[in-house]
Design an enzyme around this catalytic site. Structure first.
Site, PDB file in Angstrom:
ATOM      1  N   LEU A   1      11.298   1.709   6.772  1.00  0.00           N
ATOM      2  CA  LEU A   1      10.790   2.197   5.504  1.00  0.00           C
ATOM      3  C   LEU A   1      11.367   3.431   4.999  1.00  0.00           C
ATOM      4  O   LEU A   1      11.713   4.154   6.033  1.00  0.00           O
ATOM      5  CB  LEU A   1       9.140   2.408   5.705  1.00  0.00           C
TER       6      LEU A   1
ATOM      7  N   ARG B   1       7.949   4.160  -4.850  1.00  0.00           N
ATOM      8  CA  ARG B   1       8.006   3.167  -3.736  1.00  0.00           C
ATOM      9  C   ARG B   1       6.976   2.003  -3.974  1.00  0.00           C
ATOM     10  O   ARG B   1       7.172   0.928  -3.531  1.00  0.00           O
ATOM     11  CB  ARG B   1       8.056   3.752  -2.453  1.00  0.00           C
TER      12      ARG B   1
ATOM     13  N   GLU C   1      12.327   2.499  13.529  1.00  0.00           N
ATOM     14  CA  GLU C   1      11.391   3.616  13.124  1.00  0.00           C
ATOM     15  C   GLU C   1      10.478   3.511  14.168  1.00  0.00           C
ATOM     16  O   GLU C   1      10.367   2.741  15.191  1.00  0.00           O
ATOM     17  CB  GLU C   1      11.041   3.345  11.893  1.00  0.00           C
TER      18      GLU C   1
ATOM     19  N   LYS D   1       6.491  -1.725   1.976  1.00  0.00           N
ATOM     20  CA  LYS D   1       5.313  -1.304   2.628  1.00  0.00           C
ATOM     21  C   LYS D   1       4.333  -2.026   2.310  1.00  0.00           C
ATOM     22  O   LYS D   1       3.302  -2.248   1.582  1.00  0.00           O
ATOM     23  CB  LYS D   1       5.057   0.206   1.961  1.00  0.00           C
TER      24      LYS D   1
ATOM     25  N   TYR E   1       0.839  -1.172  -0.226  1.00  0.00           N
ATOM     26  CA  TYR E   1      -0.081   0.038  -0.059  1.00  0.00           C
ATOM     27  C   TYR E   1       1.029   1.160   0.000  1.00  0.00           C
ATOM     28  O   TYR E   1       2.051   1.266   0.107  1.00  0.00           O
ATOM     29  CB  TYR E   1      -0.966   0.077   1.017  1.00  0.00           C
TER      30      TYR E   1
ATOM     31  N   ARG F   1      -7.780 -20.104  -1.445  1.00  0.00           N
ATOM     32  CA  ARG F   1      -6.848 -19.873  -0.318  1.00  0.00           C
ATOM     33  C   ARG F   1      -5.721 -21.256  -0.504  1.00  0.00           C
ATOM     34  O   ARG F   1      -6.194 -22.379  -0.063  1.00  0.00           O
ATOM     35  CB  ARG F   1      -7.305 -19.818   1.028  1.00  0.00           C
TER      36      ARG F   1
ATOM     37  N   HIS G   1      -1.356 -21.269  -0.479  1.00  0.00           N
ATOM     38  CA  HIS G   1      -0.136 -20.326  -0.163  1.00  0.00           C
ATOM     39  C   HIS G   1       0.327 -19.865  -1.473  1.00  0.00           C
ATOM     40  O   HIS G   1       1.036 -18.860  -1.613  1.00  0.00           O
ATOM     41  CB  HIS G   1       0.668 -21.041   0.819  1.00  0.00           C
TER      42      HIS G   1
HETATM   43  N1  PDD Z   1       2.840   5.051   7.282  1.00  0.00           N
HETATM   44  N2  PDD Z   1       7.643   3.968   8.604  1.00  0.00           N
HETATM   45  C1  PDD Z   1       6.548   3.217   8.853  1.00  0.00           C
HETATM   46  C2  PDD Z   1       6.483   1.702   9.474  1.00  0.00           C
HETATM   47  C3  PDD Z   1       5.065   3.755   8.158  1.00  0.00           C
HETATM   48  O1  PDD Z   1       4.182   3.166   8.009  1.00  0.00           O
HETATM   49  C4  PDD Z   1       5.254   5.049   7.518  1.00  0.00           C
HETATM   50  C5  PDD Z   1       3.840   5.682   6.983  1.00  0.00           C
HETATM   51  C6  PDD Z   1       6.372   5.673   7.648  1.00  0.00           C
HETATM   52  C7  PDD Z   1       6.503   7.147   6.872  1.00  0.00           C
HETATM   53  O2  PDD Z   1       6.775   7.041   5.707  1.00  0.00           O
HETATM   54  P1  PDD Z   1       6.144   8.474   5.020  1.00  0.00           P
HETATM   55  O3  PDD Z   1       6.866   9.530   5.303  1.00  0.00           O
HETATM   56  O4  PDD Z   1       6.428   7.768   3.259  1.00  0.00           O
HETATM   57  O5  PDD Z   1       4.706   8.521   5.005  1.00  0.00           O
HETATM   58  C8  PDD Z   1       7.616   5.081   8.231  1.00  0.00           C
HETATM   59  C9  PDD Z   1       1.590   5.542   6.640  1.00  0.00           C
HETATM   60  C10 PDD Z   1       1.371   7.008   6.416  1.00  0.00           C
HETATM   61  C11 PDD Z   1       0.426   4.712   7.033  1.00  0.00           C
HETATM   62  O6  PDD Z   1       0.705   3.541   7.365  1.00  0.00           O
HETATM   63  O7  PDD Z   1      -0.784   5.137   6.961  1.00  0.00           O
END
Ligand code: PDD
Length: 280
Positions: free
Chosen positions: A203, A52, A179, A147, A33, A100, A102
């Site tokens: 990320l 990304r 993070e 992501k 996403y 379903r 894997h």
């Molecule tokens: N999250 N690290 C993680 C684990 C994240 O899920 C996000 C963003 C970030 C920051 O990334 P960016 O600056 O590109 O938004 C770092 C989004 C906003 C979410 O899951 O809603």
């Protein structure tokens, strides 16, 4: 105007958008996403988010055939239909619908969903007072640079933070900071910016990139390197960054004050600079 969705090429009211219970996103979290912010009708750093998304899709072998121009056209139309000028665009791509198993299905096409929701700023109090964070063990997998939809450790940690009266949890892996559950983190020490170097363990945040650019353009020292948990305690200032929170001062770490317990000057200046950038 209601919030709207786009599902495999069609716009519809958000509450009418449904996918099959056999969608692999639902069954396995087999998808990826992006969250993109729109300020004054303009997409912020769209190209970065899109690249990304493409990297995440490629990393888990989901074929994505929509071109940047097409994404842009769909998103433009979504923004027009929603009429929101401050908007949060959520894009989700799963491997598609299949019984379903894997193993990847052979013939499935990806399910692609977008939602367009009005974006309200965070309550000003959070920015004025700063937020508290706690540190928690990073229990996630070894490829957090993707992501992916698999956010179970993130949501459990966010919930734990909330129950401890904190806004966010910062993950610690082998004594090093990675993070937040949905944010990146920056430390300020003697006016220099310090943030965990990019790796498979975090990320590559779009906001992180924008903020580091702003800092460098401003002549600040920026260090991207592994950061020890202890360094969080020694920082003059700390702040969170991310698409939905922008630049958000941290004033408490595990119950102890950060700096003098109020948002730091460097953080406040960076917040202003970042907000100016979103209005360009
Ligand atoms: N999250 N690290 C993680 C684990 C994240 O899920 C996000 C963003 C970030 C920051 O990334 P960016 O600056 O590109 O938004 C770092 C989004 C906003 C979410 O899951 O809603």
């Amino acid at each position: 105007m209601p919030n709207i969705a786009w599902l495999n090429g069609k716009f519809l009211p958000l509450e009418e958008a449904t996918v099959s219970i056999e969608d692999r996103g639902f069954q396995f979290g087999d998808g990826i996403y992006e969250v993109i912010r729109v300020y004054g009708g303009k997409l912020f750093r769209f190209d970065e988010h899109l690249s990304r998304l493409a990297q995440s899709a490629q990393a888990i072998s989901i074929p994505l055939t929509i071109e940047a121009k097409e994404w842009k056209a769909f998103i433009r139309e979504g923004l027009e239909r929603s009429t929101y000028s401050a908007c949060k665009v959520y894009i989700q791509v799963t491997r598609g619908v299949a019984p379903r198993e894997h193993l990847f299905p052979e013939t499935t096409r990806p399910t692609i969903v977008m939602t367009f929701r009005e974006m309200a700023d965070l309550p000003t109090q959070l920015n004025q007072q700063g937020v508290s964070v706690i540190t928690l063990p990073d229990l996630r997998w070894a490829r957090c640079s993707i992501k992916s939809l698999n956010l179970l450790p993130n949501i459990l940690a966010k919930q734990q933070a909330n129950e401890a009266g904190a806004f966010e949890a910062l993950f610690i892996k082998d004594g090093m900071v990675t993070e937040g559950t949905s944010s990146n983190v920056i430390l300020v020490k003697d006016e220099a910016f310090l943030t965990p170097a990019l790796s498979e363990q975090l990320l590559a945040g779009v906001t992180r990139q924008a903020v580091l650019e702003l800092a460098r353009n401003d002549g600040k020292v920026v260090e991207e390197r592994p950061v020890k948990e202890e360094e969080l305690k020694q920082a003059d200032e700390l702040f969170l960054i991310g698409t939905t929170i922008e630049v958000l001062p941290i004033t408490k770490l595990n119950g102890a004050s950060v700096g003098n317990g109020t948002p730091g000057e460097v953080t406040k200046q960076m917040r202003e600079k970042f907000q100016a950038l979103t209005q360009v």
